[in-house]
Design a protein around this motif. Sequence first.
Motif, mmCIF file in Angstrom:
data_model
loop_
_atom_site.group_PDB
_atom_site.id
_atom_site.type_symbol
_atom_site.label_atom_id
_atom_site.label_comp_id
_atom_site.label_asym_id
_atom_site.label_seq_id
_atom_site.Cartn_x
_atom_site.Cartn_y
_atom_site.Cartn_z
ATOM 1 N N LEU A 11 0.862 -1.137 -0.027
ATOM 2 C CA LEU A 11 0.133 0.123 0.148
ATOM 3 C C LEU A 11 0.889 1.351 0.204
ATOM 4 N N VAL A 12 0.562 2.135 -0.877
ATOM 5 C CA VAL A 12 1.614 3.501 -1.060
ATOM 6 C C VAL A 12 0.344 4.497 -0.670
ATOM 7 N N PHE A 13 0.825 5.354 -0.090
ATOM 8 C CA PHE A 13 0.061 6.763 0.415
ATOM 9 C C PHE A 13 0.711 7.941 0.042
ATOM 10 N N VAL A 14 0.286 8.773 -0.731
ATOM 11 C CA VAL A 14 0.703 10.077 -0.561
ATOM 12 C C VAL A 14 -0.572 11.371 0.092
ATOM 13 N N PRO A 15 -0.783 11.269 0.988
ATOM 14 C CA PRO A 15 -2.090 11.849 1.538
ATOM 15 C C PRO A 15 -2.110 13.362 1.083
ATOM 16 N N ILE A 16 -1.007 13.928 1.020
ATOM 17 C CA ILE A 16 -1.226 15.554 0.860
ATOM 18 C C ILE A 16 -0.109 15.981 -0.327
ATOM 19 N N VAL A 17 -0.542 15.815 -1.499
ATOM 20 C CA VAL A 17 0.318 16.082 -2.704
ATOM 21 C C VAL A 17 0.418 17.609 -2.882
ATOM 22 N N ASN A 18 -0.603 18.254 -2.522
ATOM 23 C CA ASN A 18 -0.340 19.885 -2.840
ATOM 24 C C ASN A 18 -0.466 20.571 -1.377
ATOM 25 N N PRO A 19 0.615 20.554 -0.237
ATOM 26 C CA PRO A 19 0.344 21.012 0.989
ATOM 27 C C PRO A 19 0.212 22.503 0.901
ATOM 28 N N VAL A 20 0.729 23.323 0.046
ATOM 29 C CA VAL A 20 0.351 24.710 0.118
ATOM 30 C C VAL A 20 -1.043 24.966 -0.247
ATOM 31 N N GLY A 21 -1.389 24.384 -1.217
ATOM 32 C CA GLY A 21 -3.042 24.425 -1.388
ATOM 33 C C GLY A 21 -3.841 24.124 -0.216
ATOM 34 N N VAL A 22 -3.601 22.924 0.436
ATOM 35 C CA VAL A 22 -4.418 22.789 1.546
ATOM 36 C C VAL A 22 -4.049 23.923 2.716
ATOM 37 N N TYR A 23 -2.835 24.265 2.857
ATOM 38 C CA TYR A 23 -2.749 25.177 3.688
ATOM 39 C C TYR A 23 -3.541 26.541 3.443
ATOM 40 N N ARG A 24 -3.466 26.961 2.287
ATOM 41 C CA ARG A 24 -4.167 28.209 1.839
ATOM 42 C C ARG A 24 -5.607 28.125 1.718
ATOM 43 N N GLY A 25 -6.039 26.672 1.408
ATOM 44 C CA GLY A 25 -7.675 26.519 1.010
ATOM 45 C C GLY A 25 -7.826 26.878 -0.321
ATOM 46 N N THR A 26 -6.787 26.663 -1.292
ATOM 47 C CA THR A 26 -6.998 26.911 -2.718
ATOM 48 C C THR A 26 -6.725 25.761 -3.618
ATOM 49 N N ARG A 27 -7.495 25.803 -4.631
ATOM 50 C CA ARG A 27 -7.457 24.414 -5.647
ATOM 51 C C ARG A 27 -6.214 24.238 -5.847
ATOM 52 N N ALA A 28 -5.241 25.479 -6.505
ATOM 53 C CA ALA A 28 -3.922 25.563 -7.111
ATOM 54 C C ALA A 28 -3.101 25.249 -6.008
ATOM 55 N N ASN A 29 -1.717 25.205 -6.668
ATOM 56 C CA ASN A 29 -0.712 25.126 -5.610
ATOM 57 C C ASN A 29 0.001 26.610 -5.576
ATOM 58 N N GLY A 30 1.104 26.627 -4.978
ATOM 59 C CA GLY A 30 1.378 28.310 -4.563
ATOM 60 C C GLY A 30 1.914 29.069 -5.654
ATOM 61 N N ASN A 31 1.972 28.254 -7.059
ATOM 62 C CA ASN A 31 2.120 29.203 -8.286
ATOM 63 C C ASN A 31 0.885 29.487 -8.894
ATOM 64 N N GLY A 32 -0.165 28.976 -8.516
ATOM 65 C CA GLY A 32 -1.491 29.108 -9.238
ATOM 66 C C GLY A 32 -1.625 28.143 -10.401
ATOM 67 N N VAL A 33 -1.174 26.904 -10.147
ATOM 68 C CA VAL A 33 -1.153 26.000 -11.100
ATOM 69 C C VAL A 33 -2.029 24.783 -10.579
ATOM 70 N N ASP A 34 -3.035 24.654 -11.161
ATOM 71 C CA ASP A 34 -3.957 23.341 -11.282
ATOM 72 C C ASP A 34 -3.214 22.023 -11.445
ATOM 73 N N LEU A 35 -2.810 21.314 -10.513
ATOM 74 C CA LEU A 35 -1.915 20.161 -10.556
ATOM 75 C C LEU A 35 -2.696 19.002 -11.575
ATOM 76 N N MET A 36 -3.835 19.039 -11.613
ATOM 77 C CA MET A 36 -4.641 18.104 -12.481
ATOM 78 C C MET A 36 -4.696 18.307 -13.668
ATOM 79 N N ARG A 37 -4.272 19.423 -14.148
ATOM 80 C CA ARG A 37 -4.379 20.073 -15.518
ATOM 81 C C ARG A 37 -2.856 20.259 -16.032
ATOM 82 N N ASN A 38 -1.759 19.800 -15.267
ATOM 83 C CA ASN A 38 -0.615 20.231 -15.349
ATOM 84 C C ASN A 38 0.410 19.319 -16.297
ATOM 85 N N ALA A 39 -0.156 18.113 -16.709
ATOM 86 C CA ALA A 39 0.825 17.314 -17.485
ATOM 87 C C ALA A 39 0.787 17.592 -18.922
ATOM 88 N N PRO A 40 1.844 17.157 -19.557
ATOM 89 C CA PRO A 40 1.750 17.277 -21.072
ATOM 90 C C PRO A 40 0.824 16.684 -22.012
#
Length: 334
Positions: free
Chosen positions: A94-123
Amino acid sequence: MFQELAQLESLLERLDGHARIETLTRIRWQGHDFPVYAIVLGTLQPQAPTLGFFGGVHGLEKIGSEVILSYLQTLIEMLEWDRELQRRLAESRLVFVPIVNPVGVYRGTRANGNGVDLMRNAPIEGQGNTKLYSGHRLTPWLPWYRGDASRMETEAEALCEVVRRYLFEAELSIVLDLHSGFGIRDRLWFPYASCRKPFPDIAEAYALKNLFDHCFPHHVYRIEPMSEEYVINGDLWDYLYDSFKSSPQAGRLFLPLTLEMGSWLWLRKSPLHLFQRHGLFHPLLPHRQQRILRRHFTLFEFLHRCLLSPTKWAEQTHDQRVDNRRAAWETWYA
């Protein structure tokens, strides 16, 4: 430090000696330094069946992180005495990464600290009728911003790295990525999110759905391809799935699933919660939160058991795959 990270680090102290704990990366933002942790429970044999749990990709949807932390706490208690769980973990991982986007959880925002939606970030580009919410590169001041086309964000790279290391090597692996905020019903999504065509392992996805329907006929999930609801650009799981299919391990099975918790139901019962930051994505009332924290454990246990007993769904004859592909097409694509 914020509540979810404090809870995670408390659990890590209790897991010391029972699990491999890794700091995948550290995210620095405005004087803060947030770790992104991975926890590996069970055997470290590279080819062992593996189930991955990921949460907090969208920081505003922190209920996903909290559900994973709740499940981890249950596993920690059971590891002390449950011999059946101990036997399962001797043969699986079993592999767990419970908090992928810690800045977003800390701030209460969808995006990370750079304003990027990580689930729209892949090429990877969506095919067909995409919208603004499908992902764009206009400005980070708008939601669903995809980020720089030349590189992925650190958090997205960390997620991909742990998936490649622990799930690509496995003979059989399933990912469950936890989100909230769409509809009034819980949905279990599988690829593709970037196009409406069936993905190569649709027969296995249909067989898994069929098995779940028979074992738990009163379950709460709508199981479907994500593209049945909308198509997006930059989906991390489409990107990883296609990468896996083009890798030397392509003869095995890697099945990424997304659990989208239907938070509109919580809002319908308490419309005024819409005016609070987490009201659209998080159950604010304590009794609702407690219900969600235990609601999905049946699904988690089912997926773990399916990894160890794949004959009913993942090991199909040619004729069975043909029949299941046809049934999947009629169910979702016709």
